[in-house]
Design a protein around this motif. Structure first.
Motif, PDB file in Angstrom:
ATOM      1  N   UNK A 152     -30.882 136.931  75.353  1.00  0.00           N
ATOM      2  CA  UNK A 152     -31.625 137.966  76.087  1.00  0.00           C
ATOM      3  C   UNK A 152     -30.659 138.851  76.866  1.00  0.00           C
ATOM      4  N   UNK A 153     -29.733 138.221  77.570  1.00  0.00           N
ATOM      5  CA  UNK A 153     -28.767 138.987  78.364  1.00  0.00           C
ATOM      6  C   UNK A 153     -27.916 139.884  77.477  1.00  0.00           C
ATOM      7  N   UNK A 154     -27.476 139.347  76.344  1.00  0.00           N
ATOM      8  CA  UNK A 154     -26.640 140.131  75.433  1.00  0.00           C
ATOM      9  C   UNK A 154     -27.419 141.315  74.863  1.00  0.00           C
ATOM     10  N   UNK A 155     -28.701 141.093  74.542  1.00  0.00           N
ATOM     11  CA  UNK A 155     -29.519 142.142  73.933  1.00  0.00           C
ATOM     12  C   UNK A 155     -29.827 143.266  74.927  1.00  0.00           C
ATOM     13  N   UNK A 156     -29.998 142.920  76.194  1.00  0.00           N
ATOM     14  CA  UNK A 156     -30.421 143.913  77.202  1.00  0.00           C
ATOM     15  C   UNK A 156     -29.225 144.549  77.919  1.00  0.00           C
ATOM     16  N   UNK A 157     -28.250 143.733  78.293  1.00  0.00           N
ATOM     17  CA  UNK A 157     -27.145 144.216  79.124  1.00  0.00           C
ATOM     18  C   UNK A 157     -25.841 144.391  78.367  1.00  0.00           C
ATOM     19  N   UNK A 158     -25.808 143.989  77.104  1.00  0.00           N
ATOM     20  CA  UNK A 158     -24.608 144.168  76.300  1.00  0.00           C
ATOM     21  C   UNK A 158     -24.698 145.445  75.477  1.00  0.00           C
ATOM     22  N   UNK A 159     -23.734 145.685  74.660  1.00  0.00           N
ATOM     23  CA  UNK A 159     -23.764 146.858  73.789  1.00  0.00           C
ATOM     24  C   UNK A 159     -23.323 148.129  74.478  1.00  0.00           C
ATOM     25  N   UNK A 160     -23.234 149.221  73.723  1.00  0.00           N
ATOM     26  CA  UNK A 160     -22.734 150.499  74.255  1.00  0.00           C
ATOM     27  C   UNK A 160     -23.709 151.208  75.196  1.00  0.00           C
ATOM     28  N   UNK A 161     -25.019 150.922  75.080  1.00  0.00           N
ATOM     29  CA  UNK A 161     -26.007 151.576  75.939  1.00  0.00           C
ATOM     30  C   UNK A 161     -26.910 150.529  76.589  1.00  0.00           C
ATOM     31  N   UNK A 162     -26.387 149.771  77.533  1.00  0.00           N
ATOM     32  CA  UNK A 162     -27.188 148.737  78.187  1.00  0.00           C
ATOM     33  C   UNK A 162     -28.267 149.344  79.081  1.00  0.00           C
ATOM     34  N   UNK A 163     -29.304 148.566  79.355  1.00  0.00           N
ATOM     35  CA  UNK A 163     -30.384 149.031  80.219  1.00  0.00           C
ATOM     36  C   UNK A 163     -29.897 149.173  81.655  1.00  0.00           C
ATOM     37  N   UNK A 164     -30.560 150.045  82.412  1.00  0.00           N
ATOM     38  CA  UNK A 164     -30.319 150.148  83.844  1.00  0.00           C
ATOM     39  C   UNK A 164     -31.127 149.041  84.512  1.00  0.00           C
ATOM     40  N   UNK A 165     -30.467 148.161  85.209  1.00  0.00           N
ATOM     41  CA  UNK A 165     -31.135 147.006  85.819  1.00  0.00           C
ATOM     42  C   UNK A 165     -31.018 147.069  87.336  1.00  0.00           C
ATOM     43  N   UNK A 166     -32.168 146.985  88.003  1.00  0.00           N
ATOM     44  CA  UNK A 166     -32.191 146.928  89.468  1.00  0.00           C
ATOM     45  C   UNK A 166     -32.873 145.615  89.883  1.00  0.00           C
ATOM     46  N   UNK A 167     -32.118 144.775  90.588  1.00  0.00           N
ATOM     47  CA  UNK A 167     -32.635 143.500  91.078  1.00  0.00           C
ATOM     48  C   UNK A 167     -32.796 143.574  92.591  1.00  0.00           C
ATOM     49  N   UNK A 168     -34.030 143.417  93.052  1.00  0.00           N
ATOM     50  CA  UNK A 168     -34.303 143.384  94.487  1.00  0.00           C
ATOM     51  C   UNK A 168     -34.751 141.961  94.785  1.00  0.00           C
ATOM     52  N   UNK A 169     -33.818 141.132  95.221  1.00  0.00           N
ATOM     53  CA  UNK A 169     -34.070 139.705  95.384  1.00  0.00           C
ATOM     54  C   UNK A 169     -34.624 139.361  96.759  1.00  0.00           C
ATOM     55  N   UNK A 170     -35.463 138.345  96.799  1.00  0.00           N
ATOM     56  CA  UNK A 170     -35.833 137.736  98.069  1.00  0.00           C
ATOM     57  C   UNK A 170     -34.672 136.860  98.516  1.00  0.00           C
ATOM     58  N   UNK A 171     -34.434 136.776  99.801  1.00  0.00           N
ATOM     59  CA  UNK A 171     -33.352 135.913 100.280  1.00  0.00           C
ATOM     60  C   UNK A 171     -33.586 134.461  99.872  1.00  0.00           C
ATOM     61  N   UNK A 172     -34.846 134.114  99.643  1.00  0.00           N
ATOM     62  CA  UNK A 172     -35.159 132.753  99.200  1.00  0.00           C
ATOM     63  C   UNK A 172     -34.483 132.446  97.869  1.00  0.00           C
ATOM     64  N   UNK A 173     -34.418 133.434  96.998  1.00  0.00           N
ATOM     65  CA  UNK A 173     -33.840 133.234  95.667  1.00  0.00           C
ATOM     66  C   UNK A 173     -32.358 132.901  95.726  1.00  0.00           C
ATOM     67  N   UNK A 174     -31.670 133.370  96.753  1.00  0.00           N
ATOM     68  CA  UNK A 174     -30.236 133.090  96.875  1.00  0.00           C
ATOM     69  C   UNK A 174     -29.967 132.072  97.977  1.00  0.00           C
ATOM     70  N   UNK A 175     -31.023 131.348  98.358  1.00  0.00           N
ATOM     71  CA  UNK A 175     -30.887 130.326  99.396  1.00  0.00           C
ATOM     72  C   UNK A 175     -31.274 128.939  98.905  1.00  0.00           C
ATOM     73  N   UNK A 176     -32.270 128.871  98.043  1.00  0.00           N
ATOM     74  CA  UNK A 176     -32.668 127.572  97.504  1.00  0.00           C
ATOM     75  C   UNK A 176     -31.501 126.922  96.763  1.00  0.00           C
ATOM     76  N   UNK A 177     -31.239 125.669  97.044  1.00  0.00           N
ATOM     77  CA  UNK A 177     -30.111 124.963  96.438  1.00  0.00           C
ATOM     78  C   UNK A 177     -30.463 124.486  95.029  1.00  0.00           C
ATOM     79  N   UNK A 178     -30.642 125.423  94.120  1.00  0.00           N
ATOM     80  CA  UNK A 178     -30.926 125.093  92.722  1.00  0.00           C
ATOM     81  C   UNK A 178     -29.646 124.586  92.074  1.00  0.00           C
TER      82      UNK A 178
END
Length: 278
Positions: A152-178
């Motif tokens: 999925x990552x290679x198909x969307x973000x790889x190649x010569x014309x990758x998609x424009x991706x904007x991630x607006x994360x909750x602080x919870x997503x970068x705090x939970x000890x996964x």
């Protein structure tokens, strides 16, 4: 991208019919189609599409040669299987399969909120931990999920014309000890590295900044370069995902994303503040 092609072709056919000032009954009366139901299935992107029937509709609507050729090409390719169908045990919900195709076809992807890092930008270690801690899977299913995520990552973000991706994360997503502190730390470093790419923006909604609209539920906004393909919102849940296509409703999600953009801080700034506190 068969599902995307079907939806795009269906909308193009419906738009051309209306531009020609014709009703479904008018088309049925030409005897090309036996029923309104069949035409309805084409215009809603359900198919099946036959290139000869699509070409006949092009004649009725008197579209130009370029449009006719595009329609026929879409009709011939619409029957192709999506690459994700090779991951049958992982993509058991057809709605997620459709999302994967739409995700690949999108030119702009905006992800808002949520307590997990979005699949497109997960490290392998974080992804393994997510699956192991949130789902009951076999070893084979886990390995298939890891491979699907990478493709999925290679198909969307790889190649010569990758998609424009904007991630607006909750602080919870970068705090939970996964997966533990080390796994999370590597994931956060990966996000900071991705944020340096010209087509990717990663920001964080801090706990200390109070509430925000996406607390009611995370969502993904998919936008496309093709004029026939309208913006779509995808909302994932335990029993599968759902799509929102009503333009007025989708516009509310777009407005919400713009508001969140003003409230979020770049991931690098959030990490610097976090390290200072630690």
């Amino acid at each position: 991208m068969s599902e995307m092609l079907k939806r795009t072709l269906g909308r193009a056919l419906a738009s051309a019919r209306k531009s020609a000032g014709m009703t479904m009954t008018d088309i049925v009366n030409t005897r090309i189609f036996g029923s309104r139901q069949k035409l309805w299935r084409l215009e809603t992107g359900q198919g099946p599409f036959k290139w000869a029937e699509v070409q006949a509709l092009a004649d009725i609507y008197r579209v130009d040669i370029k449009t006719r050729s595009q329609w026929v090409d879409w009709a011939m390719r619409a029957g192709e299987s999506g690459w994700w169908e090779n991951f049958s045990s992982t993509v058991s919900d057809f709605r997620f399969g459709l999302y994967v195709e739409l995700e690949q076809a999108a030119s702009r992807i905006t992800v808002c909120g949520g307590e997990l890092i979005h699949g497109l930008v997960q490290t392998e270690g974080y992804h393994r931990a997510v699956i192991e801690q949130t789902q009951h899977t076999t070893h084979e299913e886990l390995e298939e999920s890891v491979k699907l995520r990478a493709e999925r990552e290679a198909a969307v973000l790889g190649g010569p014309e990758p998609a424009q991706l904007k991630l607006i994360l909750s602080e919870a997503a970068v705090s939970f000890q996964i997966g533990g502190e080390s796994t999370l730390g590597k994931q956060i470093c990966h996000l900071q590295n991705l944020n340096q790419r010209p087509n990717i923006s990663v920001s964080c909604l801090r706990f200390g900044d109070g509430g925000h609209p996406s607390m009611r539920g995370p969502y993904t906004l998919l936008q496309f370069s093709e004029a026939e393909a309208p913006d779509i919102v995808y909302i994932e849940s335990l029993d599968g995902g759902r799509f929102i296509e009503d333009p007025k409703v989708v516009q509310r999600f777009i407005s919400n994303a713009k508001l969140l953009t003003t409230k979020a801080v770049p991931i690098k700034e959030w990490a610097r503040e976090r390290n200072a506190v630690a």
